[in-house]
Design an enzyme around this catalytic site. Structure first.
Site, mmCIF file in Angstrom:
data_model
loop_
_atom_site.group_PDB
_atom_site.id
_atom_site.type_symbol
_atom_site.label_atom_id
_atom_site.label_comp_id
_atom_site.label_asym_id
_atom_site.label_seq_id
_atom_site.Cartn_x
_atom_site.Cartn_y
_atom_site.Cartn_z
ATOM 1 N N CYS A 114 0.711 5.431 16.431
ATOM 2 C CA CYS A 114 -0.464 6.295 16.339
ATOM 3 C C CYS A 114 -0.233 7.579 17.143
ATOM 4 C CB CYS A 114 -1.693 5.554 16.864
ATOM 5 S SG CYS A 114 -3.176 6.589 16.995
ATOM 6 N N GLY B 256 -17.651 1.808 -14.721
ATOM 7 C CA GLY B 256 -16.365 1.158 -14.529
ATOM 8 C C GLY B 256 -16.300 0.116 -13.437
ATOM 9 N N TYR C 22 0.818 -1.214 0.000
ATOM 10 C CA TYR C 22 0.000 0.000 0.000
ATOM 11 C C TYR C 22 0.854 1.266 0.000
ATOM 12 C CZ TYR C 22 -3.974 -3.021 0.337
ATOM 13 O OH TYR C 22 -4.913 -3.977 0.046
ATOM 14 N N HIS D 252 -14.613 1.557 0.167
ATOM 15 C CA HIS D 252 -13.582 0.592 0.539
ATOM 16 C C HIS D 252 -12.343 1.226 1.152
ATOM 17 C CE1 HIS D 252 -15.563 -2.075 -2.737
ATOM 18 N NE2 HIS D 252 -16.154 -2.217 -1.570
ATOM 19 N N GLN E 237 -15.970 2.760 -5.307
ATOM 20 C CA GLN E 237 -15.292 1.593 -4.741
ATOM 21 C C GLN E 237 -13.779 1.810 -4.714
ATOM 22 O OE1 GLN E 237 -17.054 -2.292 -6.259
ATOM 23 N NE2 GLN E 237 -17.945 -0.845 -7.723
ATOM 24 N N CYS F 21 -6.017 3.645 12.928
ATOM 25 C CA CYS F 21 -5.488 2.948 14.104
ATOM 26 C C CYS F 21 -6.478 1.885 14.567
ATOM 27 C CB CYS F 21 -5.208 3.928 15.238
ATOM 28 S SG CYS F 21 -4.524 3.115 16.716
ATOM 29 N N ASP G 249 -8.387 5.548 -4.453
ATOM 30 C CA ASP G 249 -7.533 6.653 -4.885
ATOM 31 C C ASP G 249 -8.194 8.002 -4.575
ATOM 32 O OD1 ASP G 249 -9.147 7.648 -7.225
ATOM 33 O OD2 ASP G 249 -8.752 5.647 -7.983
#
Length: 239
Positions: A135, A174, A53, A106, A88, A114, A91
């Site tokens: 955190c 899409g 990620y 999502h 969904q 956290c 970005d």
């Protein structure tokens, strides 16, 4: 005035250079879902999950919204009380286009979450540990990408269902329909339904939609906007 819900998936961002997960050259070709995008992966595969990620997040900085994002954003500004955009995607291309009334189903890649205290931390395009070791709220090493992994609860789906209760115009752009069965929302309240995908999907019955457009989102968006605005103007003229 009619309520318009625009539901978008990975296809709308693909033209901005963001790889989809299920395409032949997609992200899952090089990574296994069960290793970096499934409930518990932050416990048994933390380093690889964070690294995956981090790569996605840092790559977002150079990505720009395309015509589809921009035109939808303009529509939300023109009809601020009547358009809801639900994506969904994780970005920030809709944000870069200044889209209003936006819901991320999502999660949102430029944020960390956290697991201990629930704090949400914005880090933009930084790598997780370059931004925070722990955190900032509870000082625990429980930060993770603010992403809904497979087999986890997705709390924002409640917002999706709430928005669909008043929906009269439903636009799907899409998405393959594999994660969200868009067909199930086509109830009698829906007066206009528009489907836009690059190609037919076996998970969507395109014959149920008022209009199905099989072409890239950037090529279809003008027709979509025109249909939505035409419908809204008719409704507005009734009052």
């Amino acid at each position: 005035m009619a309520k318009v819900v625009i539901l978008s998936g990975a296809g709308i961002s693909a033209e901005s250079g963001i790889s989809t997960f299920r395409a032949s050259d997609g992200l899952w070709n090089n990574h296994k879902i069960e290793e970096i995008c499934i409930a518990g992966c932050m416990s048994f595969n933390r380093a690889k999950t964070v690294a995956f990620y981090d790569d996605l997040r840092t790559s977002l900085k150079a990505k720009l919204p395309n015509k589809a994002h921009i035109e939808i954003a303009k529509l939300t500004c023109k009809y601020p009380n009547d358009i809801s955009v639900i994506t969904q995607n994780i970005d920030d291309l809709f944000e870069k286009a200044d889209c209003k009334n936006l819901i991320h189903l999502h999660g949102f890649l430029p944020e960390l979450y956290c697991e201990h205290c629930g704090e949400m931390v914005a880090i933009e395009y930084q790598k997780q540990y370059d931004a925070y070791d722990v955190c900032p709220n509870c000082n625990k090493d429980k930060l993770r990408p603010n992403i809904v992994f497979f087999h986890e609860q997705a709390p924002m789906y409640k917002n999706l269902y709430e928005q669909m209760e008043d929906c009269e115009v439903f636009v799907v752009i899409g998405t393959s329909g594999n994660v969200i069965n868009t067909d199930m929302f086509l109830n009698p309240k829906i007066k206009l339904s528009i489907l836009n995908n690059l190609e037919h999907s076996s998970s969507i019955n395109d014959g149920l939609y008022t209009k199905a457009i099989f072409k890239p989102a950037t090529q279809a968006i003008d027709e979509i906007i025109e249909m939505v605005e035409k419908f809204l103007s008719k409704v507005d003229n009734q009052y």
